[in-house]
Each structure stands twice: as C-alpha cells, then as structure tokens.
Motif scaffolding. Structure first.
Motif, PDB file in Angstrom:
ATOM      1  N   ALA A 944      -0.876 -67.826  -9.477  1.00 18.54           N
ATOM      2  CA  ALA A 944      -1.698 -68.281  -8.361  1.00 18.54           C
ATOM      3  C   ALA A 944      -1.321 -69.722  -8.017  1.00 18.54           C
ATOM      4  O   ALA A 944      -0.939 -70.511  -8.891  1.00 18.54           O
ATOM      5  CB  ALA A 944      -3.173 -68.187  -8.724  1.00 18.54           C
ATOM      6  N   SER A 945      -1.453 -70.063  -6.741  1.00 21.74           N
ATOM      7  CA  SER A 945      -1.009 -71.396  -6.288  1.00 21.74           C
ATOM      8  C   SER A 945      -1.699 -72.519  -7.049  1.00 21.74           C
ATOM      9  O   SER A 945      -1.053 -73.481  -7.496  1.00 21.74           O
ATOM     10  CB  SER A 945      -1.295 -71.563  -4.788  1.00 21.74           C
ATOM     11  N   SER A 946      -3.002 -72.406  -7.231  1.00 20.87           N
ATOM     12  CA  SER A 946      -3.751 -73.472  -7.914  1.00 20.87           C
ATOM     13  C   SER A 946      -3.338 -73.597  -9.376  1.00 20.87           C
ATOM     14  O   SER A 946      -3.268 -74.698  -9.927  1.00 20.87           O
ATOM     15  CB  SER A 946      -5.258 -73.198  -7.815  1.00 20.87           C
ATOM     16  N   VAL A 947      -3.033 -72.444 -10.016  1.00 21.27           N
ATOM     17  CA  VAL A 947      -2.639 -72.464 -11.437  1.00 21.27           C
ATOM     18  C   VAL A 947      -1.279 -73.141 -11.590  1.00 21.27           C
ATOM     19  O   VAL A 947      -1.080 -73.990 -12.488  1.00 21.27           O
ATOM     20  CB  VAL A 947      -2.602 -71.020 -12.001  1.00 21.27           C
ATOM     21  N   SER A 963       4.668 -76.283   1.961  1.00 21.99           N
ATOM     22  CA  SER A 963       5.604 -75.162   2.069  1.00 21.99           C
ATOM     23  C   SER A 963       5.081 -74.151   3.090  1.00 21.99           C
ATOM     24  O   SER A 963       3.883 -73.833   3.123  1.00 21.99           O
ATOM     25  CB  SER A 963       5.784 -74.485   0.703  1.00 21.99           C
ATOM     26  N   GLY A 964       5.984 -73.641   3.916  1.00 19.25           N
ATOM     27  CA  GLY A 964       5.607 -72.640   4.910  1.00 19.25           C
ATOM     28  C   GLY A 964       5.639 -71.229   4.372  1.00 19.25           C
ATOM     29  O   GLY A 964       5.329 -70.270   5.097  1.00 19.25           O
ATOM     30  N   GLN A 965       6.020 -71.054   3.105  1.00 17.01           N
ATOM     31  CA  GLN A 965       6.091 -69.719   2.492  1.00 17.01           C
ATOM     32  C   GLN A 965       5.126 -69.669   1.314  1.00 17.01           C
ATOM     33  O   GLN A 965       5.108 -70.578   0.476  1.00 17.01           O
ATOM     34  CB  GLN A 965       7.525 -69.430   2.019  1.00 17.01           C
ATOM     35  N   ASP A 966       4.376 -68.574   1.216  1.00 15.06           N
ATOM     36  CA  ASP A 966       3.377 -68.448   0.146  1.00 15.06           C
ATOM     37  C   ASP A 966       4.024 -68.268  -1.218  1.00 15.06           C
ATOM     38  O   ASP A 966       3.414 -68.607  -2.237  1.00 15.06           O
ATOM     39  CB  ASP A 966       2.453 -67.250   0.435  1.00 15.06           C
ATOM     40  N   ASN A 967       5.229 -67.697  -1.258  1.00 16.77           N
ATOM     41  CA  ASN A 967       5.834 -67.396  -2.560  1.00 16.77           C
ATOM     42  C   ASN A 967       6.723 -68.526  -3.080  1.00 16.77           C
ATOM     43  O   ASN A 967       7.358 -68.384  -4.123  1.00 16.77           O
ATOM     44  CB  ASN A 967       6.682 -66.114  -2.464  1.00 16.77           C
ATOM     45  N   ILE A 968       6.796 -69.628  -2.359  1.00 17.71           N
ATOM     46  CA  ILE A 968       7.625 -70.759  -2.815  1.00 17.71           C
ATOM     47  C   ILE A 968       6.756 -72.013  -2.898  1.00 17.71           C
ATOM     48  O   ILE A 968       6.085 -72.370  -1.937  1.00 17.71           O
ATOM     49  CB  ILE A 968       8.817 -70.995  -1.867  1.00 17.71           C
ATOM     50  N   HIS A 969       6.796 -72.646  -4.067  1.00 19.11           N
ATOM     51  CA  HIS A 969       6.044 -73.893  -4.294  1.00 19.11           C
ATOM     52  C   HIS A 969       7.060 -74.992  -4.576  1.00 19.11           C
ATOM     53  O   HIS A 969       7.933 -74.840  -5.432  1.00 19.11           O
ATOM     54  CB  HIS A 969       5.082 -73.736  -5.485  1.00 19.11           C
ATOM     55  N   ARG A 970       6.903 -76.098  -3.874  1.00 13.72           N
ATOM     56  CA  ARG A 970       7.876 -77.193  -3.993  1.00 13.72           C
ATOM     57  C   ARG A 970       7.184 -78.477  -4.430  1.00 13.72           C
ATOM     58  O   ARG A 970       6.077 -78.782  -3.979  1.00 13.72           O
ATOM     59  CB  ARG A 970       8.596 -77.426  -2.661  1.00 13.72           C
ATOM     60  N   PHE A 971       7.866 -79.209  -5.303  1.00 11.32           N
ATOM     61  CA  PHE A 971       7.354 -80.483  -5.808  1.00 11.32           C
ATOM     62  C   PHE A 971       8.514 -81.493  -5.802  1.00 11.32           C
ATOM     63  O   PHE A 971       9.662 -81.124  -6.055  1.00 11.32           O
ATOM     64  CB  PHE A 971       6.804 -80.337  -7.234  1.00 11.32           C
ATOM     65  N   THR A 985      11.319 -76.497  -7.741  1.00  9.06           N
ATOM     66  CA  THR A 985      10.970 -75.337  -6.914  1.00  9.06           C
ATOM     67  C   THR A 985      10.551 -74.184  -7.806  1.00  9.06           C
ATOM     68  O   THR A 985      11.243 -73.869  -8.783  1.00  9.06           O
ATOM     69  CB  THR A 985      12.169 -74.893  -6.052  1.00  9.06           C
ATOM     70  N   VAL A 986       9.411 -73.585  -7.501  1.00 15.28           N
ATOM     71  CA  VAL A 986       8.966 -72.362  -8.193  1.00 15.28           C
ATOM     72  C   VAL A 986       8.937 -71.255  -7.140  1.00 15.28           C
ATOM     73  O   VAL A 986       8.120 -71.276  -6.216  1.00 15.28           O
ATOM     74  CB  VAL A 986       7.584 -72.540  -8.843  1.00 15.28           C
ATOM     75  N   GLU A 987       9.844 -70.293  -7.283  1.00 15.94           N
ATOM     76  CA  GLU A 987       9.961 -69.201  -6.320  1.00 15.94           C
ATOM     77  C   GLU A 987       9.480 -67.905  -6.981  1.00 15.94           C
ATOM     78  O   GLU A 987      10.062 -67.451  -7.975  1.00 15.94           O
ATOM     79  CB  GLU A 987      11.414 -69.062  -5.853  1.00 15.94           C
ATOM     80  N   ALA A 994       9.301 -65.152 -11.923  1.00 12.04           N
ATOM     81  CA  ALA A 994       9.476 -66.274 -10.990  1.00 12.04           C
ATOM     82  C   ALA A 994      10.711 -67.047 -11.412  1.00 12.04           C
ATOM     83  O   ALA A 994      11.121 -66.993 -12.585  1.00 12.04           O
ATOM     84  CB  ALA A 994       8.252 -67.185 -10.993  1.00 12.04           C
ATOM     85  N   GLN A 995      11.304 -67.762 -10.469  1.00 15.60           N
ATOM     86  CA  GLN A 995      12.478 -68.586 -10.768  1.00 15.60           C
ATOM     87  C   GLN A 995      12.102 -70.057 -10.636  1.00 15.60           C
ATOM     88  O   GLN A 995      11.558 -70.482  -9.622  1.00 15.60           O
ATOM     89  CB  GLN A 995      13.638 -68.248  -9.836  1.00 15.60           C
TER      90      GLN A 995
END
Length: 1020
Positions: A944-947, A963-971, A985-987, A994-995
């Motif tokens: 989950a995004s918050s986790v 991020s414009g995509q729900d499945n990619i989180h960028r820091f 990047t967490v994809e 996940a990668q």
C-alpha cells in the motif's frame, strides 16, 4: 588495386609516376585515392611530387571540401624547403576556409611546416591565434595540438579562449579532448593558486613588517576567506568531470591526471572508480593505468582502499601486470587489511611464474618494514619459505630476511644459525652472498658457527661467483679482527687465493684488506682503525616503492611511464603564490558590437552592452554557435547580422554535398525569423517615448542574465559595471533571499535557484531563450531543491553505556536537520546523562581518530553535570559520503572513554523536492553502472502507498516525488557531502512482487541502501 596494396602494407612506391598522372582526374573518387597515395609516398618521391604542385594549388580552390583538405595534406607532406612559401600561403587561406574540416587540416599542416622550417614560427603563431578563436569543435583539438608543438610557452594566447575551450570540451573528438585537457592542466598550474594550501604561516610572519593598520586589515580579510577557488578553476574541474565516463581510456586517464594535479584533494577521489573501470581493458591499457595508480596510491592510499579487491592478481594476468598490482597492494596495506593481504600473498608465492613469486617475497618484506605489528609474522613466514623446493624462492627469501634482520639483529640469532646451514644447499650467488654478509656482521653473536662457515667457503673459493668471493674476503677480515686465534691461518689462505684471482676487483680487495688487517712495517695509520671500519654499525636498508620518485612527472605522460624525461616533455610549473589577474580571460565582445553598429542605431548601445557582457560565456559554450550569434547580433544592427550569418552558416555546413546545403538553407530561414523578431522589438522600442522604458527593459535583461550567470559560476568579466547595477537594485529588494543565494554559492558548487534560468522578455526571441536555458552548467537543475524531512525517526543509539562510562551515559540520534556547523556535515544530537550521585565535571571531546577526509565539529565543553542530570548537545560530522566509523574520546575531568558513531546510510542524505519529469531525466542520466536493482516479494497489504512511504522514510532521509502512476513510487535525495543525487524507485509488479531501483553516482552508498531497504520492504 594500388589502394589495396597500401592497405595490406605492401610497397607501392614503384607505381608513383603512373599514379601521379591521375592527380588531374575529374573523377572525385579517383582523386581522393590519388591523394591518399601521395600522402603516403610524397616524402620518398619528392622530385616527382613537386611536378604536381600546380595541380594541388588548383585543388585548394575546389568546391569539394574533402578535395581542398586532401590537397593541403599532400602539399604539407612534401618536405622540400623550396615550397615553404607556397605551404604558408595555402595554410593561411585554409585557416579562413568556410569548412571546419579544411580548417582542421590547416591546423595539422602548421605542425608539419614548423618541423620543416622553424623560422616560420612567428607567422604560424598568428595563424594559431586566429584558429584558437574558431568556435567549431572539429578544429579545437587540432589547433591546440599545433599550439603545443609550436609555442607551448605562449600562455597569453589561451587567456581569451580559456572559457570557450572548457565549454566546448565535452563535444570535441576524443583525441582532441586528450590534448586540450593536458594543455589546460598546464595552464591551470600557472594561473590559479593551489587548492591544497590549508593556511600559509609564512604570509603571517611577513605581515609583521607592514604597518599595524594594514596588518590588521590583511588578517581580517584572510580570516573571512582563507581560500576561494577561482570560478574559472571550478569551471575546468566541473566541465571535465563527465569525461570520466568516456569510452576512450586516454580521455579518462587525461581527466584523472587533471584532477590529481589541480583539483582539491577532497574532490580527487572520484577518479579512482573510473581508473579501476579501465582495468577491464587490454593489458597495454592496464599497464599504463596501474603505473599511474601505483604513483597515486603512495601519497593518497585512501582513494583506492575501497577497491582493494580489484587489484588482486588473476592467473591470466601478464607478469608485468602482476608485479604492478603487487606494488599497489603493498602501498594500500595497513593494519586493517594486512591479514587479508598476507593470505593473498601466500597463494602468490606458490605461483609457477618465478619472477612474480620473487616479487611477492619482496612485497612481504616491505609490508614487514612498514607495518611493525606484522613484522614478526612476515619474518617467520619467510623463514618457512627457506625450506621451499624452488631455489629462486629460497634465494629471494634469504635476501629479504637479510634486510629485515638488519633492523633488529639482536632478537634473531636462531634464524642466522638456520640460514648458515642453508649454505650447503643454496647455489644462487646473491643468496649465498647475503648469508655470508649476515654471518660476518653478526660473527660475535655466532662465535662457533662463523669460523666453520669460513672453513667451508675457503674450500670452494675458486669455484664461487665473484659476488660470493668478495663476501668471503669480508667474512675472513671480520673474523681475523674478532677471533684471530681460530681464523688467522684460514684468512691468510683466502687472501693468498684472492691475490691471484682473475677478477681485478677481487685482487684489489685482497690487497686492501691485507694492508689493513695484517700489521707490518708498511702499514699506514688506517690499520689502527681496522676494527671500526669493518665492524661499524651499518644503517638499516630502506625498502621503498620504485614509484616514489615518479610523482614529479605529470601523470599519464611518456616521461612518467619511463621514469625519465622524454623529448618534448613539458614540465608542470609550481602553483603561483598569488594568482595572476583573472580579467585577462574576459572576452570583450562590446568593442565588436560598437564597431559594427551603424550610426543610426547608436541609441541601442547600452542595452546591447549589458546583454553581451552578461551572456557572453553562454554564447561560447553553445554548440549551435551560428544561431546564437545571429540572434544576439540582431540587437546591434542588421548589417552585423548579415555579415556574421553568412560566415556561421558556412562554418556549420560542408560545401561539397547537397544535404549540407539544405542545412544551410534551414539555418538561413531560422535567422530570418530571428531578424523578424528583433525588428518587432526595435519597433516597440521606437514607439516608447521615454528613456525610462528602455532602461527598464535593459534591467530585466541584465537580471535574467545574472541569474543564469550565478548558476553556471563561470562568468567573471565586466565585474565593476555589474556590481554597481546590482547594488542599486539590492536597496529596493528584500535582502534575505539575496543573502541566502550568496551563502549557498560560497558553500557549495551549485545554487538551488527557485526561478527559471531565463525569463521570456520582449528583448529575447524564444529560440535564444531555449539556447540560454540549455547552457546551464550547474550540477543540479534549477527546480531541484532541498526540502524538509518527511519523517524524523526517534530511534537513539548507545554511544557510551553507563557501566563503561563509570556512571556517565551517552546516547545519540540523527535529527535530520541541516547542520549549522557546515553544509557538508551531518547533524548529530548527543544526550548525556549522569547516573551517579556525584557531579561530573568538564565533559568534553578528547582525541579524535577519523578516517582520511572526515571532519568533526565538537560540542563546547560542559563544566559540570549534576547527579541524575541530563543535557543534549549538537555535533557536526562530515562522513564524506561513507558509513565509516567516527572514533573519538569522550572525556571527563578524571577519565577518557573511547566511543564510536557509525551513521546509517539513510542519514547521509538530504531530501530533495523535484518534479516527475526532472526525476525521469536525472534517472536516464544515471543508468548503466550507476543503477542497482533487486526484486522484493511481500504480502499485497505491504505494498500500500502509505506503508511503502512509511517504511522508506523511516530508513532513509528522502523526499517524495509526485507520481502519475499508482504502481510506481518515487523518492529523491542528495548526499550531504558531495551533493550527488540518490533516486529511489519502487515499481509494483503483478502479484506480490515489486522492483526496487536505486540510481546514483555513489554506487557504494546505493548498494548499501538497497541492502537495507530490501528486508524492510519485504517484512510485514
């Protein structure tokens, strides 16, 4: 057919007359091949080549640039003094040719003409000066090569072109880059002050002779700014850094030597990674690179310690490579890694390569002398090698043991006895001589063994090697002086044998020793001191690296490789005590604008003046010089525009082909649009009836230009005009933001500017705005800025336990705040607790044991801490972007306790705010070797995004990138010390995988962060 013969290396000189006939052929392809042939054989068949001179002269006017260039190349290859005037005229014309390819060949011809007739030097320098102003990247490398050959001491020719060469460097062809970098290294050593100087004590002492007021002023200035790097110095270092990733080993080596010779020592470490990468090349490249690393590792071993395993010897390495790697391993040896290296050396000793095995034994001996903690271990290991089956290994061990025993002979009598027994089996002369010398030096410590050794060697004296015979004579003399009762007759027998030896050295040594130790009526006064002469205390040998004295040669040169000054070598000068006037590098385009501006447009002089002086360097660094020139020139008049546009269009095109002509037409159309824009601007200015509107417009131009200037940090001209204007504006604006910008500029290599580089104003056309934005030389984009921490974990670490600290307990944690003691330091808060029932006095930081480069700002001493009292203090530590431990002593009035602070890798970062577009752009630049990734498997609820956000910011001090995509989180973050970006990047993939991807120049920190994040993201 002839071309095929040349390609195969066959001699085709007999066909010269037949080939020369075709020089007048109208077929372009045949003409090119004939010119290739003539370049090859013109020097051998000079008389026949002279017959074609008129043809070459006609070809110099050919519309095809390749024919013009080839004709010039052939003409300069005919080495006949009689045609020197023709060559000079051809070079002058070619240097003004519209094609950069022809101008490049003109630069090549300069060197050939100079070697043929050095008296033409002055005229050639004029042509070089003209070509140095050329803005084509094709010409830059060739003309600098000509400069280095003809007039390397004319530094004044480089001043005006220095910034242009720095900015063009990245686009010049590879071998041109090598030449330019070497030249700029020499230039920097003459024009800038040393960045290595920490503080000059002599300067303070000399100021005692000055007046008191002047002295106080000088000292105050020095305290304010102990060393400020010249912006031009910084420009060179920054613009060469990207070339460390070049595919050409010579370019990487050239940049490495530049950083070594002119960069601050704290920044030179970045070259180590690039040099280690070159070790994957062929053996010739490895040999040169390892030689340079061997020289560097003597002075700054900390640079290469992280890459220790890269220098381990492979079985497939050539012997010369193995020996160089051994040299580097020896230089890098210290108390921490010596045990690992000794295990490695044990394997090397067993190698089938005997030369390498012998070199390994020498290496073990050097390690024993440099690291006293392992000297006994090394000595015992070498003694064990004395029983080796290989005679070369045994002989080398004996020689090394002899050197080690010289340092501490009193402690190793048993080893000397053991070596005496080996005389019966060892046949290598150097080893036998070493044993005899060792026994002779310690004959009083082994009184029973020494006479017997002399007896045995006396028997074999006539069959021994000359080196061994000399040591037998020395041993006999020493025993005669210390134990004459047992050895008198033996010594006389040996002296008689030596008297008639075939070697004159042995005969002379025999006569000398006889007169010195056997008293008779002819003996001189020296015989009284024979014992002092022979048994004098010998100094212990100094085992040094053979690369110790090579550092006075410039790295990467032939002289450094040969360790002797080669022909044509140009020495690096010492840093000047005071930097020469930096204004000599200012290029005054203003005069040019005045000269070409028609009289009717004189009222526009001021705006143009400001525009040129502020943005001149951006024009120099632009690749599309024709467009930027024409558009900027539109302000100063259409006459200038027309003249310049024709030249620059022809410069960028090649006159011999139709596609190039198409490019010229496209450029003409773009310039026409630029003129249209400038005319609109002119109309607006004419319609305005007050002079205030014009001055306001020029101010806006100046403001945008100075913004871009502060980012690039490479503009220093027109200072007096600019400062005056800036001061007037500062009084009307808020002072705080300006002060902030200046402090950032002083503290770091780049500015975090929140406004764009150039704002669209009526005075600038859109295409010029795009050009100016592309000229940003900063390390980071203007929209990338440090943000506040997303989360601050409250986890504390034990610094000192109350039991170990005798009641004083200390804990530390990282508050993730900017450090007030330095922008490269990590802030650390320490909480001290007094758990005793007595007051603890004078709590302070004592001795510090920090790795190389690391710095620490300690807290002020605490006078006293009451019972059960607690206090929190702040410290700043520059960890140099590494997780190395900072060791120091925490002291009280009565005791000192050794403590350590080791930072988690996530605390070495500062959070960065950036857009998704910028993130992707930076990520694309940090791909390949700068990228590490791994796959994570976890339950779906853990993704989950918050986790994910909570877990990552808990481990690392990073900022969240939208991020414009729900499945990619960028820091995103940057390292505190060097400011290198760290992109995480967490994809999320299908299912429960996940990668995790990390992109950064600091691959070591990236790998450690990856290892820390993976288990955190995997667990529930």
């Amino acid at each position: 057919m002839v071309g095929e013969m040349i390609a195969k290396g066959k001699n085709a000189s007999e066909l010269f007359p037949a080939v020369v006939k075709n020089v007048a052929s109208k077929n372009i392809e045949i003409k090119k091949l004939v010119y290739v042939y003539l370049v090859r054989y013109a020097e051998e068949q000079q008389d026949l080549a002279l017959l074609s001179i008129s043809t070459f002269q006609r070809a110099l006017k050919d519309p095809n640039q390749l024919i013009r260039a080839s004709a010039l190349r052939v003409l300069s290859s005919i080495r006949v003094p009689i045609i020197v005037p023709i060559m000079m005229l051809a070079i002058k014309e070619a240097s003004a040719d519209l094609s950069p390819y022809v101008r490049k060949n003109a630069a090549h011809a300069i060197q050939k003409l100079y070697s043929l007739d050095p008296e033409q030097k002055e005229m050639l320098i004029e042509i070089i000066e003209k070509l140095l102003k050329d803005k084509s990247t094709l010409v830059a490398g060739s003309v600098v090569m000509a400069f280095e050959e003809v007039c390397p001491d004319r530094i004044d020719l480089i001043h005006k072109n220095y910034r242009k060469l720095c900015n063009l460097l990245v686009d010049v062809e590879e071998w041109g880059q090598v030449v330019i970098i070497h030249m700029l290294t020499r230039y920097a050593r003459t024009q800038f002050v040393s960045p290595w100087r920490q503080g000059d004590v002599l300067e303070d002492n000399e100021k005692d002779f000055y007046d008191s007021d002047e002295e106080q002023k000088e000292k105050a200035d020095k305290r304010k700014r102990p060393y400020a790097m010249d912006p031009d110095h910084r420009l060179l270092i920054r613009n060469t850094k990207p070339l460390l990733q070049s595919r050409n080993a010579a370019v990487v080596m050239a940049v490495a030597q530049l950083y070594w010779h002119i960069a601050p020592k704290s920044e030179a470490g970045i070259i180590s990674k690039s040099l280690v990468r070159l070790l994957r090349s062929n053996r010739e490249v490895q040999y040169i690179v390892l030689q340079n690393i061997a020289t560097m590792s003597i002075q700054r071993k900390g640079m290469f310690e992280p890459y220790l395993k890269s220098f381990y010897v492979r079985s497939t390495d050539a012997t010369m490579i193995k020996i160089l790697k051994l040299e580097i391993l020896t230089n890098l040896a210290n108390e921490a890694n010596i045990s690992t290296l000794l295990r490695e050396f044990q394997t090397y000793v067993k190698s089938q390569d005997k030369q390498f095995a012998a070199a390994t034994i020498q290496t073990i001996g050097r390690c024993a002398t440099s690291i006293t903690e392992v000297s006994d271990t090394c000595l015992n290991g070498l003694v064990c090698l004395l029983s080796n089956r290989d005679e070369i290994v045994v002989a080398e061990s004996v020689v090394v043991i002899k050197k080690l025993l010289q340092m501490q002979p009193m402690q190793h009598g048993e080893i000397i006895k053991h070596m005496a027994k080996l005389l019966d089996s060892i046949t290598v002369p150097v080893a036998r001589a070493s044993i005899l010398w060792l026994i002779g030096e310690n004959c009083e410590r082994v009184p029973k063994i020494a006479p017997d050794v002399l007896r045995k060697t006396a028997k074999s004296f006539t069959s021994e090697d000359d080196l061994v015979k000399l040591q037998i004579l020395n041993l006999g003399a020493k025993l005669y002086l210390t134990n004459s009762k047992q050895t008198k007759l033996l010594t006389q027998y040996i002296l008689n044998l030596g008297k008639y030896d075939q070697n004159y050295d042995i005969r002379d040594r025999t006569r000398f020793i006889r007169q010195l130790i056997v008293p008779n009526e002819k003996s001189g006064a020296l015989s009284k001191y024979a014992k002092k002469i022979f048994l004098a205390q010998k100094p212990a040998p100094l085992l040094e690296s053979p690369f110790k004295d090579r550092d006075h040669f410039q790295l990467g040169t032939l002289s450094h490789t040969l360790n002797t000054k080669a022909t044509g070598y140009l020495e690096l000068s010492n840093w000047p005590e005071v930097a020469p006037d930096p204004s000599v590098r200012n290029v005054e385009v203003i005069e040019l604008a005045k000269e070409w501006t028609p009289a009717g447009k004189a009222k526009k002089e001021n705006p143009d003046k400001k525009f040129y002086s502020e943005s001149e360097e951006e024009e120099d660094s632009s690749e599309s010089s024709s467009d930027s020139e024409s558009e900027s020139g539109s302000e100063s008049g259409e006459d200038e525009e027309d003249d310049r546009s024709g030249d620059s269009a022809e410069d960028s095109g090649e006159s011999g082909s139709e596609p190039e002509a198409g490019k010229g037409r496209a450029a003409t159309r773009s310039r026409a649009r630029g003129r249209g824009d400038s005319k609109d601007v002119d109309k607006e200015k004419e319609n305005s009836k007050t002079s205030e509107s014009s001055s306001g417009e020029s101010s806006s131009i100046e403001e945008s230009s100075s913004d871009s200037e502060s980012e690039s940090e490479s503009e220093s001209e027109s200072e007096s005009r600019k400062v005056t204007k800036e001061k007037e504006k500062k009084t009307k604006q808020e002072r705080n933001p300006l002060t902030k910008d200046v402090s950032l500029l002083d503290l770091d290599d780049f500015n975090l500017v929140s406004t764009p580089v150039a704002l669209p104003t009526p005075a600038l056309s859109p295409s010029l705005i795009a050009d100016l934005e592309g000229l940003n030389l900063s390390a980071t984009s203007s929209v990338i800025s440090v943000s506040t921490p997303v989360f601050v974990p409250g986890k504390t670490h034990v610094l000192l336990h109350r039991m170990s600290g005798k009641g004083l307990a200390a804990h530390y944690f990282f508050p993730r705040q900017p450090c007030i003691f330095g922008d490269k330091m990590v802030s650390v808060q320490i909480t001290l607790n007094n758990t005793t029932d007595q007051k603890i006095e004078n709590i302070h930081v004592g001795g510090k044991k920090l790795p190389m480069g690391m710095q620490m700002h300690v807290f002020n001493p605490i006078e006293s801490l009451e019972p059960a009292g607690s206090i929190t203090v702040s410290m700043g530590i520059d960890f140099c972007d590494s997780t190395q431990t900072a060791s120091f002593q925490l002291c009280t009035k009565d005791d000192c306790f050794s403590v350590n602070i080791q930072p988690p890798v996530g605390e070495l970062l500062l959070p960065v705010a950036m857009s998704e577009k910028d993130f992707k752009k930076e990520q694309g630049m940090l791909s390949g070797m700068n990228e590490t990734s791994t796959t994570i498997i976890a339950a779906p609820q853990n993704f989950a995004s918050s986790v994910i956000l909570q877990k990552i910011v808990n481990v690392a001090n990073v900022g969240v990138v939208p991020s414009g995509q729900d499945n990619i989180h960028r820091f995103a973050a940057k390292t505190v010390h060097s400011g290198s970006l760290m992109l995480v990047t967490v994809e999320l993939k299908e299912g429960s995988t996940a990668q995790l991807i990390i992109n950064t120049e600091k691959t070591v920190i990236g790998s450690v962060l990856l290892r820390e994040l993976k288990p955190v993201l995997s667990q529930g």
